[in-house]
Design an enzyme around this catalytic site. Structure first.
Site: not given
Ligand code: KDG
Ligand code: MG
Length: 402
Positions: A37, A122, A147, A159, A210, A212, A236, A262, A283, A312, A316, A339, A402
């Site tokens: 991605n 999600h 999630r 996020y 998550d 992130h 996560e 991921e 993951r 994951h 994407d 997921e 991020w």
């Molecule tokens: O490309 C980045 C995403 O796949 C990510 O931000 C998604 O964190 C993610 C998740 O747990 O699905």
């Molecule tokens: Mg994630």
């Protein structure tokens, strides 16, 4: 069975996907996902300039040998671009092997270790009422695990909270947009959300969250501790995971289970996390961790240390990756959760597939190979559109994860 052609197909049916199609002299072909991605064209170039020329004429049945050839033969090991390219080749070769054998790939991996693959969806919304209706929607569809991501008071975006009701797409502009982050606001708000969600939905629904990669270990320890009463299935990516030993600190303070992986590309990214039992779910994915061959190696190591899989499966990762993931999920002993973010109808049209969702489970289907294809004519209708993931800054302007 010689490889006579390999092609990289870039298409944007709702979002960008990179697909490798390998053809053999017998007419059997296989597909592999090569999507990274926001860095799609780097993998396209790695494949077309360096990998494809080396594939022509090789024996498609020698999956392990070709994996080692591409990994060791490049001299430059690991990294997301290299490992995504190797994954695409590996996945396509497994697809070919299954088709030649006349068996779904999971049969070649040892057969079913379970009937269906438990998935999580999600649920996200800026505010609490919206969040409750999202969770109810998933529960009504039969999901056993959800999630939870929500807006943070005082922050204009965060996020995991979608603009589109159904499909979350963070790569939202050609050049990165910028988000603002406050750890203090986040840490104060999230436990109140889980307290209300648990009270509303009772003890059975599995709840995940998550982070992130946004906290330090001691901040993550505080979050994990504050979430203990609400019995999360996992927290996560609590911290960026370059520093594997940093997870010791989180572990010392909380029993909230931890999931990570991921962005991992090889077993070396999680070796310490697994062997020191610093995490509960790994993951890593087929597409970013070297394909079915290498992901199985990671999951096998994890099984020795009571760590389960939790792959994951964001949008994407193309349906080709999802199909491959399901063959792995259904066949390994230490499966945890998968997921499952739904793809758009355009994506599903370009990638016809045999896997299907029913009552909270995904099933890989019984077609020989992976049971997924790319419709090249339809793919050609959706040309590549540059898209980047956002960049995050603290309120004072400092760049943050991020
Ligand atoms: O490309 C980045 C995403 O796949 C990510 O931000 C998604 O964190 C993610 C998740 O747990 O699905
Ligand atoms: Mg994630």
């Amino acid at each position: 069975m010689r490889i006579i052609d390999a092609r990289v197909i870039v298409s944007c049916p709702g979002r960008n996907f990179v697909t490798l199609k390998i053809e053999t002299e017998s007419g059997v072909y296989g597909v592999g996902d090569a999507t990274l991605n926001g860095r799609e064209m780097a993998v396209v170039s790695y494949l077309t300039e360096h990998v494809v020329p080396q594939l022509i004429g090789r024996d498609a049945s020698r999956i392990s040998d070709l994996w080692e050839y591409l990994y060791k033969g490049a001299y430059w090991r690991r990294g997301p671009v290299t490992m995504t390219a190797i994954a695409a080749v590996d996945t396509a070769l497994w697809d070919i092997k299954g088709k030649v054998a006349g068996l779904p790939v999971y049969q070649l991996l040892g057969g079913r270790a379970r009937d269906g693959v438990t998935v999580y969806g999600h649920a996200n919304a800026a505010g609490f009422d919206g969040l409750l209706s999202e969770i109810s929607g998933y529960a009504d569809l039969g999901y056993r695990a959800v999630r939870i991501q929500t807006g943070i008071p005082g922050l204009s975006s965060t996020y995991g909270v979608s603009k589109d009701r159904m499909f979350y797409e963070p790569a939202d502009a050609a050049l990165p947009t910028e988000n603002v982050w406050s750890t203090a606001r986040y840490l104060n708000h999230i436990p109140t959300v889980f307290q209300q969600v648990r009270a509303e939905f009772g003890p059975d629904l599995k709840l995940l969250h998550d982070v992130h990669h946004r906290l330090t270990p001691i901040e993550a320890a505080r979050l994990g501790k504050s979430l203990e009463p609400y019995d999360l299935t996992w927290m996560e990516d609590p911290v960026p995971a370059e520093l594997q030993e940093g997870f010791r600190l989180i572990r010392q303070h909380t029993t909230t289970p931890i999931a990570v992986g991921e962005v991992f590309n090889t077993i070396w990214d999680c070796q310490q996390l697994i062997t020191e039992q610093l995490i509960d779910y790994i993951r890593a994915t087929v597409v970013h961790a070297g394909g079915i061959t290498h992901l199985r190696r990671i999951f096998d190591l994890a099984a020795l240390y009571h760590v389960r899989s939790g792959s994951h499966g964001a949008t994407d990762l193309s349906p080709v990756c999802m199909a491959a993931a399901l063959h792995v999920d259904v066949s390994i002993p230490n499966f945890g959760l998968q997921e499952y973010m739904r793809h758009t109808p355009e994506t599903d049209e370009v990638f016809p597939h045999a896997y299907h969702f029913e009552d909270g489970y995904l099933f890989p289907g019984e077609e020989p190979g992976l049971g997924v294809d790319i419709d090249e004519e339809k793919a050609a209708r959706y040309p590549y559109r540059p898209a980047s993931l956002p960049v995050n800054r603290l309120e004072d302007g400092t760049v943050h994860s991020w």
